[in-house]
Structures are given as structure tokens and as C-alpha cells.
Design a protein around this motif. Sequence first.
Motif, PDB file in Angstrom:
ATOM      1  N   THR A 235       3.267  12.558  -7.350  1.00 38.90           N
ATOM      2  CA  THR A 235       4.221  13.665  -7.467  1.00 38.90           C
ATOM      3  C   THR A 235       4.797  13.748  -8.873  1.00 38.90           C
ATOM      4  OG1 THR A 235       4.785  13.384  -5.129  1.00 38.90           O
ATOM      5  CG2 THR A 235       6.285  14.701  -6.480  1.00 38.90           C
ATOM      6  N   LEU A 236       5.199  12.596  -9.417  1.00 43.28           N
ATOM      7  CA  LEU A 236       5.739  12.590 -10.780  1.00 43.28           C
ATOM      8  C   LEU A 236       4.689  13.020 -11.800  1.00 43.28           C
ATOM      9  CD1 LEU A 236       7.868   9.311 -10.811  1.00 43.28           C
ATOM     10  CD2 LEU A 236       8.681  11.666 -10.689  1.00 43.28           C
ATOM     11  N   ILE A 237       3.460  12.540 -11.617  1.00 44.62           N
ATOM     12  CA  ILE A 237       2.395  12.895 -12.563  1.00 44.62           C
ATOM     13  C   ILE A 237       2.097  14.393 -12.506  1.00 44.62           C
ATOM     14  CG2 ILE A 237      -0.045  12.547 -13.092  1.00 44.62           C
ATOM     15  CD1 ILE A 237       0.295   9.648 -12.245  1.00 44.62           C
ATOM     16  N   GLU A 238       2.170  14.976 -11.318  1.00 43.73           N
ATOM     17  CA  GLU A 238       1.962  16.429 -11.210  1.00 43.73           C
ATOM     18  C   GLU A 238       3.034  17.184 -11.980  1.00 43.73           C
ATOM     19  OE1 GLU A 238       1.879  17.329  -7.101  1.00 43.73           O
ATOM     20  OE2 GLU A 238      -0.248  16.769  -6.833  1.00 43.73           O
ATOM     21  N   GLN A 239       4.295  16.721 -11.883  1.00 39.71           N
ATOM     22  CA  GLN A 239       5.370  17.371 -12.639  1.00 39.71           C
ATOM     23  C   GLN A 239       5.137  17.240 -14.143  1.00 39.71           C
ATOM     24  OE1 GLN A 239       7.703  19.214 -11.177  1.00 39.71           O
ATOM     25  NE2 GLN A 239       6.768  18.697  -9.200  1.00 39.71           N
ATOM     26  N   ILE A 240       4.674  16.093 -14.569  1.00 38.29           N
ATOM     27  CA  ILE A 240       4.397  15.896 -15.996  1.00 38.29           C
ATOM     28  C   ILE A 240       3.250  16.792 -16.445  1.00 38.29           C
ATOM     29  CG2 ILE A 240       3.662  14.195 -17.707  1.00 38.29           C
ATOM     30  CD1 ILE A 240       5.052  12.060 -15.996  1.00 38.29           C
ATOM     31  N   GLU A 256       0.532   8.797 -22.800  1.00 39.71           N
ATOM     32  CA  GLU A 256       0.881   7.385 -22.636  1.00 39.71           C
ATOM     33  C   GLU A 256       0.549   6.883 -21.237  1.00 39.71           C
ATOM     34  OE1 GLU A 256       4.971   7.120 -23.642  1.00 39.71           O
ATOM     35  OE2 GLU A 256       4.669   7.552 -25.783  1.00 39.71           O
ATOM     36  N   ILE A 257       0.782   7.721 -20.232  1.00 38.52           N
ATOM     37  CA  ILE A 257       0.446   7.320 -18.855  1.00 38.52           C
ATOM     38  C   ILE A 257      -1.066   7.191 -18.696  1.00 38.52           C
ATOM     39  CG2 ILE A 257       0.544   8.050 -16.447  1.00 38.52           C
ATOM     40  CD1 ILE A 257       3.265   9.267 -17.019  1.00 38.52           C
ATOM     41  N   HIS A 258      -1.813   8.143 -19.290  1.00 44.88           N
ATOM     42  CA  HIS A 258      -3.280   8.039 -19.264  1.00 44.88           C
ATOM     43  C   HIS A 258      -3.730   6.721 -19.881  1.00 44.88           C
ATOM     44  CE1 HIS A 258      -4.058  12.643 -18.934  1.00 44.88           C
ATOM     45  NE2 HIS A 258      -3.943  12.077 -17.764  1.00 44.88           N
ATOM     46  N   GLN A 259      -3.178   6.396 -21.027  1.00 48.85           N
ATOM     47  CA  GLN A 259      -3.583   5.177 -21.710  1.00 48.85           C
ATOM     48  C   GLN A 259      -3.243   3.943 -20.897  1.00 48.85           C
ATOM     49  OE1 GLN A 259      -5.357   5.203 -24.596  1.00 48.85           O
ATOM     50  NE2 GLN A 259      -5.607   3.011 -24.163  1.00 48.85           N
ATOM     51  N   LEU A 262      -5.743   3.718 -17.960  1.00 45.52           N
ATOM     52  CA  LEU A 262      -7.077   3.308 -18.390  1.00 45.52           C
ATOM     53  C   LEU A 262      -7.081   1.860 -18.862  1.00 45.52           C
ATOM     54  CD1 LEU A 262      -8.140   6.558 -20.280  1.00 45.52           C
ATOM     55  CD2 LEU A 262      -8.796   5.840 -17.993  1.00 45.52           C
ATOM     56  N   ASP A 263      -5.982   1.409 -19.480  1.00 42.10           N
ATOM     57  CA  ASP A 263      -5.915   0.003 -19.878  1.00 42.10           C
ATOM     58  C   ASP A 263      -5.933  -0.918 -18.664  1.00 42.10           C
ATOM     59  OD1 ASP A 263      -5.818   0.747 -22.512  1.00 42.10           O
ATOM     60  OD2 ASP A 263      -3.623   0.635 -22.672  1.00 42.10           O
ATOM     61  N   GLN A 264      -5.189  -0.545 -17.628  1.00 40.07           N
ATOM     62  CA  GLN A 264      -5.181  -1.360 -16.415  1.00 40.07           C
ATOM     63  C   GLN A 264      -6.556  -1.367 -15.752  1.00 40.07           C
ATOM     64  OE1 GLN A 264      -2.452  -3.190 -15.945  1.00 40.07           O
ATOM     65  NE2 GLN A 264      -1.689  -2.107 -17.766  1.00 40.07           N
ATOM     66  N   TYR A 310      -9.617   8.383 -10.411  1.00 33.50           N
ATOM     67  CA  TYR A 310      -8.788   9.108 -11.382  1.00 33.50           C
ATOM     68  C   TYR A 310      -8.246  10.395 -10.763  1.00 33.50           C
ATOM     69  CZ  TYR A 310      -7.564  11.755 -15.589  1.00 33.50           C
ATOM     70  OH  TYR A 310      -6.904  12.501 -16.529  1.00 33.50           O
ATOM     71  N   ALA A 311      -9.073  11.073  -9.950  1.00 36.06           N
ATOM     72  CA  ALA A 311      -8.618  12.305  -9.298  1.00 36.06           C
ATOM     73  C   ALA A 311      -7.509  12.057  -8.287  1.00 36.06           C
ATOM     74  CB  ALA A 311      -9.803  12.997  -8.612  1.00 36.06           C
ATOM     75  N   GLU A 312      -7.385  10.811  -7.794  1.00 33.73           N
ATOM     76  CA  GLU A 312      -6.279  10.491  -6.894  1.00 33.73           C
ATOM     77  C   GLU A 312      -4.942  10.459  -7.631  1.00 33.73           C
ATOM     78  OE1 GLU A 312      -6.332  10.023  -3.634  1.00 33.73           O
ATOM     79  OE2 GLU A 312      -8.496  10.358  -3.432  1.00 33.73           O
ATOM     80  N   PHE A 313      -4.950  10.143  -8.913  1.00 39.14           N
ATOM     81  CA  PHE A 313      -3.721  10.041  -9.695  1.00 39.14           C
ATOM     82  C   PHE A 313      -3.435  11.312 -10.492  1.00 39.14           C
ATOM     83  CE2 PHE A 313      -4.631   5.634  -8.843  1.00 39.14           C
ATOM     84  CZ  PHE A 313      -3.397   5.017  -8.778  1.00 39.14           C
TER      85      PHE A 313
END
Length: 748
Positions: A235-240, A256-259, A262-264, A310-313
Motif C-alpha cells: 500500500t505504501l509503495i503504491e502511494q509512492i 532508494e526502496i528499489h535499491q 534489490l540489495d536484499q 517484484y510484481a508483488e511489491f
Amino acid sequence: MAAVYESLASCLGQRFIILVFFALQFFSWFLKLQTQMDQGERAKHMKTRDHLNCYQEQCDAILNDVNAALEHLDSLQKQYLFVSNKTGTLHEACEQLLKEQSELVDLAESIQQKLSYINELENINRFILALSLRKLNSPTLSVNSEGFIPMLWKLDDCIEYVSSHPNFKDYPVYLTKFKQCLSKAMHFMKTHTVNTMQNLTGQLTKRDPLGLANADNAFTLCHVKFRAAAPKVRTLIEQIEQRSERIPEYHQLLEEIHQCYLDQREQLLRPGITATITDLTSQNYKDHCALVRSGCAFMVHVCQDEHRLYAEFFSKPTPRLHGLLEKLCLSLYDVLRPFIIHVIHLETLSELCGILNNEMLDDHVHNNTGQLGAFDAGGREEDVQERLVYRTHIYIQTDIIGNNPAPGDLAYPEQLEMMEKIAQSLKEEQIKLMAHESSFSDVQLEYPEGRRASRIDSSRLQPSISPADLHGMWYPTVRRTLVCLSKLYRCIDRAVFQGLSQEALSGCIHSLLKASDVILKNKTQVDGQLFLIKHLLIMREQIAPFHTDFAIKEISLDLKRTRDAAFKMMNPKSVPSFFRLNSHNAILEFLLEGSPEIKEHYIDSKKDVDRHLKFSCEQFIQQQNQLSVGNLDEFLTKVSALKTTVIQGGPTYGLSQQPWAQPAKINDIVMATYRVMKSKLPSTLQSMSLYLANRDAEFILFKPVRNNIQQVFQRLHTLIQEEYSGEDLQIIACPSMDQMNLLLSVNK
């Protein structure tokens, strides 16, 4: 006559007097009548006049009344206008008051609306402060609460409103305060999202750090854990993501969230991928094709799983994911490359190209470029092609162009005769076996007559394979060339294939020419020619299915003009006088006229095959014609030359007077030609059948020979019929055309 006139005059006078009397009576009556009529009409007019006078008096009275009424109306109108003006003035004053009242209300609402954005600052600050202090242990004060997202919308509206009104008095102050609130809210969102992902990674690594890379269910566990945690931050990612295109701060936060994500993922995936590739390498150490197939299939599944996770997030793609997957695919490439660069067999390299091209790229990547684009970029199929091209060059140079044939490779026609005997013996054994099976028909189930006949006929009608058609009986360079081209056709680019095919076919043709010369020296000329024709036919037939051009463009440097200009400069006598004034003119001419030319020309190996085949067939036909009717053709040529001499004014003696044209001499030539044809043609036709093993090809190749023989004998018949008598014809004893046709038909 006078009496008559008088009587007439008297009669007329009496009548006139009567008429005058009556007229006077009429006028008197009419006058009286007119007087009576005038008196009657005057009385009517008088009466009418009296009536009109009465009406006039009444109208005057009415007119006076109307004038009095109009005077009253004018007085009323003046009074009405006075009242109306007073009323309009009052109405306008009321409307102006209402308008001023509305403007004041609108102004008050506008001020209130503007102040509402400013007043929201306090509410937003209070909400953010509550989030930062976390005094209450309640979920309503987390970023996942119901009030957080509406607060974000209000904050966005306030920032947008304040930014669009830079003329406000405290514009910089309030914009800075709203930006600070936005920064704090984004910090909460980033902290919550990053902590969620890092906690997942920590849980998975703490569970079994070493087992995560080796366990069979490591990837499944990793995906299941992340997929289960996706709704917490989705939900938060959709708002962003919704705000990232119009607000730079959100775009930076999304990056930053993408990075972080992907780092994790890289931290979790890299050990497992490395361990899996190591296991596959140890399991398929000697089978390179199985290693490439299993490794590529594994990375394809990894790419597809990562795209689905990735499509889940996230709902918007990022090139960073492509970079991560490409980096992971390179780990497979780093393991496979040392194996690939040490492969020397064309079959293995072509199979590797087929796996990468057909099984991976065509079946998977091209049908799903969105998810498998990173695999396509990291697969590096070009390295396998380069290795294949390099090894093909070496193979062509060593095994085709540099082929050193063994004695058995040049054992023609012994090889074909041996294979024909073997085929004949197998055929005889098959016939005996069929006869043996038919002798036991009484103990087998009986078939209807039609079915049994069809079985026997079908088995008998099966065509036997000729020794010349066997793949193993082809000359080694032909077999290697065709196998090489069949391996390369679907593995490399068309332009590269054209260059390699041209090189391979040219080398193969050169080796065939050398082998044909050796066979021609060791055996017979017919064997050498038929060997070359046979293999050129095989090459032309086998390269026909390749839907490509076997032509390449070569660029050469023509130095002819440079050479001529240099000769002119070195030889002063050949230079014109105005160029011989001094040495500088000669040098100038050399510079102007001596520039080399660049020429382009095409080399087509397919046409070279056809050209050599045509030349070989023509050479074979010419040799057979010379062998069969060469002497007879020379005789007819001498006869033609003699006739030409006679026509041009030479001696006029006849053909029968020439010593070399005596009937006995002609008989010797004819009989020798007939004996040669009768003895040589069957063996030649048998060799053609042995080498070519194709009725159509044999007929096409022998047809010009047969036609030439028929034409020569036809010319001979015509000549002897014209030049010789009956006794001479008996001495010559030339075979008839029916005999020749019978001989040629028997040998056909």
C-alpha cells in the motif's frame, strides 16, 4: 320624271313634319320628367345633410370629451414616471448592496479556504509528531493506519497549493514547513519498508546461513517469505509510485526502496545461485550440452520468479531489476565460458548454439522478453558462435582444404563395385528369405488373396539403395563439407554463414578436382570424370535446401594505374613534352594518374559448383564423342574442307578420286568406329550407372553423346549417297540408321 320627283318630295316633306312633331313632344315629356326627378333627389340630399349636421355636433362633443381625457392621462403619466424613477433608484441601490454583500461573502470564503491549507499544517504536524513520539501503543499511529494516507493527500494538496501561490506573504516559511513534514513522512515510509525487507533477509539468513545456499527448498522459502510480507508494504509503495512522476522527492524515495529491495534479493540469491551452478557443474562436468541446458533452464526460472516476486511489491518496472538479473546471469556465464572456449568439436558447439538459440532464446526469451531480457543480455550466445566460427575455420583449413586422402578414399570404382556386390547379396538373401517364408504359409494365418499379393508386391517394389547414394560412400571432403554446413545453418548469422559456406565449398571443389586428377591418372579418364560429376551433383543437390546465398563480396586494390604511371615517370620518352619540362611535372602526373583503384567483385560458390559441373559434363561428353566417332568426325571435316576448296576455285576432281576417301578406307574407318562403339559404350554406360545411380541423370548426360553419334552417321549416309555408286556403297558397308539406333537403344 319631274312629276315623279315632285311626288317624292311631297311625300318626304310630310314625313319630316311628323317626325319633328313627335320629337318636340318627346323633349317636353323628358324635361318634365327631369324636373320631377331633380325635386325628389334634392329632398333626399337635404335630409341627409340634416343627419350629417347632427352627427357632426355629436362628434364635436365626443372630441371635447377625448381632449379632456387626454389631459387627465398626461397628468397621470407624469405622476407615473416620477414614481417609477424613484422605485428604480431604490431597486438599484438594493442590488448594489446585495452585490457588495456577495463579494464580501466570497472574499470571506476565499480567505477561509486559503487559510484552511495553512491551518492544516498544525494537524499534520500533530499527526507526524505522534508518529515520531509513539506515546500510545496503538496501530492507529503507524504508517499502515487509516489516517496516514489521507494525511499524505492533504500534505500533497497543501504543498501544491502553497507552491502555486508564491505571492503570499509568508510563502517561503510555510513551504519550508510543509516540506519538512513531507520529509518526515517519507522517512517513516522508507524506514518501515526498508526495515520490513531487512528483517525478512535477517530471518532467512539467521535460520540457516549455510543451509540457505545448499538446501533444495532455499529458493522456495525465500520467495514464500517475501511474498507473504508484500501486502505489508504494497500500500505504501503504491502511494509512492503514484506520486513519483510529479514529485521529485517521491521519485528519489522510490529509487532508494528499489535499491534496498534489490540489495536484499541479491544478498539472498547469489549464494544459492552459486551453489546450484556448482552442483550442476559437478554433475555434468563432461557433458557440456547438459550443463548449458540445465544451467540456462535454472536461470530462466530464476528470472521469471524474480519478476513475479517484484510484481508483488511494485507496479512500475525499473531497469535496476534488469541489471540485477543480468549480473546474476553473468555468474552462470563465468562458469560456462571456460568450458566453451576449450570445446573443439563442431558438433558440440553447434548443439550448444542450438540449445541457446532454439531452446532458450526462441522458445523462452523471444516469447517473454519482458521477464527474460536480462537472460538474453547475460547469456552471451555470441561467444559460442564466435568459438564455433573459429573452430569451423580451422576445420575447413585442416579437414577440407588440407585434406590428405587415404588410398581407400581414392579407390574408385572399387568401393562402388564392392558396395554393389554387398547390396546384391543382401537383395538375394532377402529374396530367399521371402521364398522361405512363403513355404511355411500353411502353418500361418491365411490372408485373403488380395492382401497377400499386396504384401509381396509392396516388399518387392521397395527400391534398393544404390551404393552411390550411401552417405558413407561420399568422398570425405564432400561429407565433411555438407555436415559442417548443416551444423552451421541454424546456429550462426546469415552473413557469417555465407562467408563460411563459400570458403568450405571452394575448398571442397578444390579437393574434388585434385582427387579427380589422381583417379584419372591411376584408373581411367571416365572414372575421374564420373567421380567429379557424381560428387558435384551431390553437392548441388545437398546445398539446395539452404535458403541463403553462397556469395560474398570481396574488395581488392588494383595497382595497374599506379604501375603505368610509375613506368611513365621512369621512362621520359613516353611522357608528353609539356610534362618533360622538369621532374616536378612527372611527379605531379604520377600523383594525379597513379592512384590505385578499389574494385568490388562477388564470389558465388553455388555458381562455382554449377560451373564446374557444367564444365565436367561438357568435358565428359566431348571425350565420349571423340572416343566413339572421333575418326569418323575427322573424315567428315576433311570432306567439308575439300568442298570448301572446290567452291573457292580449287581443283574440281570428285571425292571418290581422293586416296583417303576410297571406299575401302571409309570402310576401315566405319568398322573401327562401330567396333569401338560396340565395345566401349557398354562399359561407359555401366560406369555411369555405377557412379551416378540415377536413371534421369544418366539419360541427361548420355543424350548429347547419342545425338552426336546419330548426327555424324546421318551426315555420313547423306555424303556416301551423294558421292558413291552402288558397288562403292557395298564396299563401304556403313551401318544403317536403324542399326545405329538399335545399338544406341540397347546401350541406353
